[in-house]
Design a protein around this motif. Sequence first.
Motif, PDB file in Angstrom:
ATOM      1  N   LYS A   1      -7.162  -8.540  -3.627  1.00  0.00           N
ATOM      2  CA  LYS A   1      -6.365  -8.475  -4.855  1.00  0.00           C
ATOM      3  C   LYS A   1      -6.428  -9.823  -5.574  1.00  0.00           C
ATOM      4  O   LYS A   1      -5.418 -10.443  -5.893  1.00  0.00           O
ATOM      5  CB  LYS A   1      -4.902  -8.092  -4.547  1.00  0.00           C
TER       6      LYS A   1
ATOM      7  N   TRP B   1       0.819  -1.198   0.000  1.00  0.00           N
ATOM      8  CA  TRP B   1       0.000   0.000   0.000  1.00  0.00           C
ATOM      9  C   TRP B   1       0.858   1.255   0.000  1.00  0.00           C
ATOM     10  O   TRP B   1       2.080   1.189   0.064  1.00  0.00           O
ATOM     11  CB  TRP B   1      -0.995  -0.021   1.166  1.00  0.00           C
TER      12      TRP B   1
ATOM     13  N   THR C   1      -9.352   0.875  -6.095  1.00  0.00           N
ATOM     14  CA  THR C   1      -8.044   0.909  -6.736  1.00  0.00           C
ATOM     15  C   THR C   1      -8.229   1.195  -8.220  1.00  0.00           C
ATOM     16  O   THR C   1      -8.919   0.449  -8.912  1.00  0.00           O
ATOM     17  CB  THR C   1      -7.306  -0.440  -6.557  1.00  0.00           C
TER      18      THR C   1
ATOM     19  N   ILE D   1      -3.690   1.109 -12.030  1.00  0.00           N
ATOM     20  CA  ILE D   1      -2.799   0.510 -11.036  1.00  0.00           C
ATOM     21  C   ILE D   1      -2.864  -1.007 -11.138  1.00  0.00           C
ATOM     22  O   ILE D   1      -1.827  -1.692 -11.143  1.00  0.00           O
ATOM     23  CB  ILE D   1      -3.172   0.991  -9.620  1.00  0.00           C
ATOM     24  N   LYS D   2      -4.090  -1.540 -11.230  1.00  0.00           N
ATOM     25  CA  LYS D   2      -4.229  -2.993 -11.385  1.00  0.00           C
ATOM     26  C   LYS D   2      -3.511  -3.478 -12.640  1.00  0.00           C
ATOM     27  O   LYS D   2      -2.852  -4.518 -12.636  1.00  0.00           O
ATOM     28  CB  LYS D   2      -5.713  -3.367 -11.449  1.00  0.00           C
TER      29      LYS D   2
ATOM     30  N   SER E   1     -10.735  -2.932  -2.704  1.00  0.00           N
ATOM     31  CA  SER E   1     -10.102  -3.101  -4.012  1.00  0.00           C
ATOM     32  C   SER E   1     -10.830  -2.357  -5.121  1.00  0.00           C
ATOM     33  O   SER E   1     -10.205  -1.925  -6.091  1.00  0.00           O
ATOM     34  CB  SER E   1     -10.026  -4.593  -4.358  1.00  0.00           C
TER      35      SER E   1
ATOM     36  N   SER F   1       1.221   1.687  -5.827  1.00  0.00           N
ATOM     37  CA  SER F   1       0.655   1.245  -4.552  1.00  0.00           C
ATOM     38  C   SER F   1      -0.874   1.277  -4.589  1.00  0.00           C
ATOM     39  O   SER F   1      -1.470   2.117  -5.258  1.00  0.00           O
ATOM     40  CB  SER F   1       1.145   2.150  -3.420  1.00  0.00           C
ATOM     41  N   TRP F   2      -1.481   0.364  -3.846  1.00  0.00           N
ATOM     42  CA  TRP F   2      -2.906   0.450  -3.607  1.00  0.00           C
ATOM     43  C   TRP F   2      -3.150   1.230  -2.312  1.00  0.00           C
ATOM     44  O   TRP F   2      -2.224   1.609  -1.609  1.00  0.00           O
ATOM     45  CB  TRP F   2      -3.552  -0.936  -3.569  1.00  0.00           C
TER      46      TRP F   2
END
Length: 864
Positions: free
Chosen positions: A340, A244, A300, A304-305, A297, A290-291
Amino acid sequence: MVWERFTGKLRAVVLGGRLSGKTLLINAVFGNESPPNKKRTAQCKKVRDNVCGRDLTLVDTPGWWKHYSLSDIPNFLKQELVRGVSLCDPGPHAVLLVIELAIPFTEKHRQVIEDHLGLLGGQIWTYALVVFTRCHALGDRTIEEHIETEGESLQWVIERCGNRYHVFDSADFDTSQVTKLLEKIEDTVQRNKGSYFQIGAEKVEAADEWKKTVKAKAESRVLKLQQQKKNLTKEELRITLLGWVISGKSSAGNVILNRKAFAPGQSTLKYVTAHREVDGRPVTVLETPSWFKYFPSQYTPEWIKSEILKSVGEDVTCLLLVIPADTSFKEEQRKVIQEKRYLGEHVWRHTIVLFTWGDILGDLTIEEHIESEGEALQWVIEKCGNRYHVFNNEDRENCVQVTELLQKIDEMVASICSFQLNTETVSEFHAGPEVDTQLGTSEAESDLQDIVRLVDEEWRRRDAELLNRFSKFITGVRRKTENSTDVPFELSLCDPGPHAVLVVIEIDVPFTEKHRKAVENHIGLLGDQIWKHTLVVFTRSYALKDRTIEEHIETEGFTLKPLQWVMERCGNRYHVFDSADFDTSQVMKLLEKIEDTVQRNNELRITLLGWVVAGKSSTGNVILNRNAFLTGQSTLKCVTAHGEVDGRPVTVLDTPSWFKYFPSQYTPESIKSEILKSVGEAVTCLLLVIPADTSFKEEQRKVIQENMRLLGEQVWRHTIVLGDLTIEEHIVSEGEALQWMIEKCGNRYHVFNNDDRENRVQVTELLQKIDKMMASICSFQLNTETLSEMNARPEVDTQADTSEAEGDLQDIVTLMDEEWRRRDEELLNRFSKLITGIHRKTDRCKDVPSESKLLKVKKRRKEP
């Protein structure tokens, strides 16, 4: 609180935030002039000696993060505070609360102090004495002037401590200041009549028991870890860092490679790769974006994913899940990590937990920290196969910690990545009761390839077929348009625009689904907003006979209820009119209903847009003159509130905020979705709230432009900029960025004093500006430029019936819907036949002993 006769012995506990100077203070009091130890205080430490003729005991305690709430502090640090009090047996005469003068003291600092001292009980404040360090920051001011100017937060702490405070220069080993400090401690003892603070025995016993339990579980975890060690190999390692925000990923990557390969303190926007030889082997480290620590989730961002998936898709040896050891780990964080799932369930077999900032642990082992944090962190460790490691990010020269990490990675790889078949998977494969063990896997693989090839070929064929059908359809539409001689429908005769649209429906003819579509298509030519101004007028009322109009609406159309659909789209506004009856009373009733429609559409719907802490909620409260929205809290979903302002209905919609400094790609999809919902509800005006007490740079202009682009270019025509100070001079002084924004909104802006809600003149003036804007753009008149362009097109006859074109468009939509339904059924049928064939083939394979016999059977079938 316990009383004792004061004997000249003094006991005190020293509390404070990290880097506040607690240890330096203790060293100065005891005259320890040796260079300060850079190691953080992780465990309580008791120092006792004779100082200025007094038997003095001071206990140093771990410092807390000044910006972290109590929920973010690891359990072992909370327990150490309790233990620190118990080291002053039987109890401390004073608690020295250390605050450095070199940094501003905020409300957050005050809240953190209150929470941490609250762990020890409410009576602790009776014994508290504030000690100010880093006194060079005072300059020419007195400490009283500093307290006065620093504000209410610091004053609150001083008052809670009974106005007991002292200034101490830890860099000056002058005994006179030590004597003054001891005198103030003695004065605290005298005020409390010789009593000392004693924490509850149950708290001390619970802390001791907790530490024993943690220590025992930690030793068990160490043994378990040692049992996992196997023979190691030394091949190239590719390591991906996950975690994170501000978890220490960049710093950990620099420690592994022993160089500044990554930039700590900056957001990682794309995954970054760095290489180096470590312990005689090539090592590649991939750092990922970072998440969020606290957000699920779904918050996010997709980019980013995407970056994380790219990084783990590059033949990664190991994933390091970076978790800082100096913050708490709750069930909330466990869920965030567990969600995740886009990495797949097997990812845990390749993951090691890496604890960063391990120097905060001091003498506490990492196993004790894991046990002390509870089940949430233990779940993650167990999910990773009990694989974990701890880094001291501040000590990059400590190569031993890196070597040990690489060894743990090798141990993991040796057990899962030796290119051996998974024994459990093989067992399951052979244990399947419905499939013969002699069935070749190559044949099953071939069947799967056939399915993939079928899907690909089928969609290619369908695309070509659908394109051909659409081509023929559009050609027919053009021919109809060229041959049409009807006149387009005109609204411009109701200059500047109609207050109401009367849709006339006769009662003596059944109203079918086909009629409903005709009404929808023709009304749709004028735009979706037209329904707000529509009133259904029923004629030929004699056909009702003994029924009411409501009974007629309810029974018309059987199951599809087409007439009810029209009623609901018109806001249930309708009237029955007998055209054969010249009674003026029914005319008056019709006019009253038209006026009621006008009154309803006189309502203003205002959407508030802006960045975080822009004052949107406060602005909504000023407009409605009541506390309709919560200020000081994040708006997570679009919130609607209604009221009457200046005799007219007003609806205000408060939306979630975007970020002031981050581009729109960082705005979570949930926020964008809520904003789209708010402006999709027939909004009259959008107020772009910009606080005038902060700067407005090119950076903010781009952020707003990008976020507003989500709503389309036409949104600026409906937007007014709302500020909260003297505005014209501010616009000029802020420069081109803000001026661009004002021009983009058609030079429409207004100023609000959010603190003066009773000033209704500012609200009235705002509504007048909204009305002025609406008069030019939203009177339901056709855009003259659009009309000119339509009439200027040489290839389209101006007499073409637009309703027929709209009908063609509806036919296209219907065609697409029917076509995809047909294709789905066809594909499902073909798949069903294919799967049935596979099952039959599988059953037959049970009777076929070998591949050679299969070949013989095929050969016989070819013979005549």
